[in-house]
Design an enzyme around this catalytic site. Structure first.
Site, short mmCIF file in Angstrom:
data_model
loop_
_atom_site.label_atom_id
_atom_site.label_comp_id
_atom_site.label_asym_id
_atom_site.label_seq_id
_atom_site.Cartn_x
_atom_site.Cartn_y
_atom_site.Cartn_z
N ARG A 69 0.84 -1.21 0.00
CA ARG A 69 0.00 0.00 0.00
C ARG A 69 0.87 1.26 0.00
NH1 ARG A 69 -4.25 0.61 4.27
NH2 ARG A 69 -5.25 1.90 2.69
N ASP A 104 -2.66 8.45 3.37
CA ASP A 104 -1.78 8.47 2.20
C ASP A 104 -0.81 9.65 2.15
OD1 ASP A 104 -3.47 10.67 1.26
OD2 ASP A 104 -4.89 9.14 0.64
N HIS A 119 -5.85 8.76 11.46
CA HIS A 119 -5.66 7.32 11.37
C HIS A 119 -4.22 6.93 11.04
CE1 HIS A 119 -10.25 6.77 10.54
NE2 HIS A 119 -9.98 7.12 11.78
N GLY A 188 -16.04 13.76 1.32
CA GLY A 188 -15.64 12.42 0.88
C GLY A 188 -15.58 11.37 1.95
N THR A 189 -16.42 11.48 2.97
CA THR A 189 -16.43 10.47 4.02
C THR A 189 -17.84 9.94 4.22
OG1 THR A 189 -15.95 10.01 6.36
CG2 THR A 189 -16.62 12.25 5.81
#
Length: 245
Positions: A69, A104, A119, A188-189
């Site tokens: 990832r 990311d 997170h 976007g959640t």
């Protein structure tokens, strides 16, 4: 939704708090955790790859998953949604705060500075001994697991796993920012992962305006003042009065 009203609220706000989720990075080609479980990884349950128990049982497999990832996000580039949020930060200055559920690192690469990563971050590792957090080597030279440069102990992915608490300082900073916000943007959640999803209610309780940007209705939609039904880049462009690139 009254778009001119939402635009006006955002433009006049002195304090803006933003929560972003996987939908922001989808336009950069980054799959969600579960969408990334294809091929060899499809036979694993999420808990087999992202929990303290899984790591204790099979650290090599867990690190292989996260190394893959990490390579994927390193190839990805920030998209227009990331750029627009960095631009909004420059416009609002000290009144801006961003809390992201994404791991990311693309917000930082786009220029965002006033942010917390609730997170964790795929591009870093945390020492199991002394707790120091350091960047991972370039993906093409990275052989997991990394070793701590301070105490030589093994390092783990710097990610919040199932069953772990969010970083206390990050959550406290985000909660305070959303309580103080004139406008909160929820971008976007899905609004199903707590405690991050609860940040929207902090702004509502204090009388602020809450605006959602998402192509679909979410668990939070009934509580929003405005909902922009579009992908993150186009929805933010509409709110900011810009044409998306």
């Amino acid at each position: 939704m009254n778009l001119p009203e939402a635009r006006a609220a955002l433009a006049s706000a002195r304090r803006v708090a933003v929560l972003t989720g996987a939908g922001v990075s989808a336009e950069s080609g980054i799959p969600t955790f579960r969408d990334a479980q294809t091929g060899h990884w499809a036979r694993f349950r999420p808990e087999d790859l992202a929990s303290p128990e899984a790591y204790r049982r099979d650290p090599e497999t867990v690190w292989q998953w996260y190394a893959g990832r990490y390579a994927d996000v390193s190839r990805a580039q920030p998209n227009e949604a990331h750029r627009l949020l960095a631009e909004l930060e420059r416009a609002k200055g000290a009144g801006f705060f961003l809390a992201t559920q994404n791991v990311d690192g693309l917000h930082t690469r786009a220029g965002s500075e006033r942010l917390v990563e609730l997170h964790g971050n795929l591009t870093t590792a945390r020492c199991e001994g002394c707790g120091i957090v350091t960047p991972l080597p370039a993906p093409d030279t990275f052989t997991p697991p990394p070793t701590c440069p301070v105490c030589a102990a093994r390092m783990r992915p710097n990610i919040v796993w199932f069953g772990e608490y969010l970083p206390e300082d990050a959550l406290e900073a985000a909660t305070h920012a959303f309580q103080e916000a004139d406008v909160a943007l929820i971008v976007g959640t899905s609004g199903v992962v707590y405690p991050a999803a609860g940040l929207a209610f902090e702004t509502r309780r204090e009388g602020g305006v809450v605006i959602e940007v998402n192509p679909e209705e979410t668990e939070l939609t009934p509580y929003m003042d405005h909902s922009v039904r579009d992908v993150a880049s186009k929805g933010l462009a509409a709110l900011l009065g810009e044409e998306p690139a």
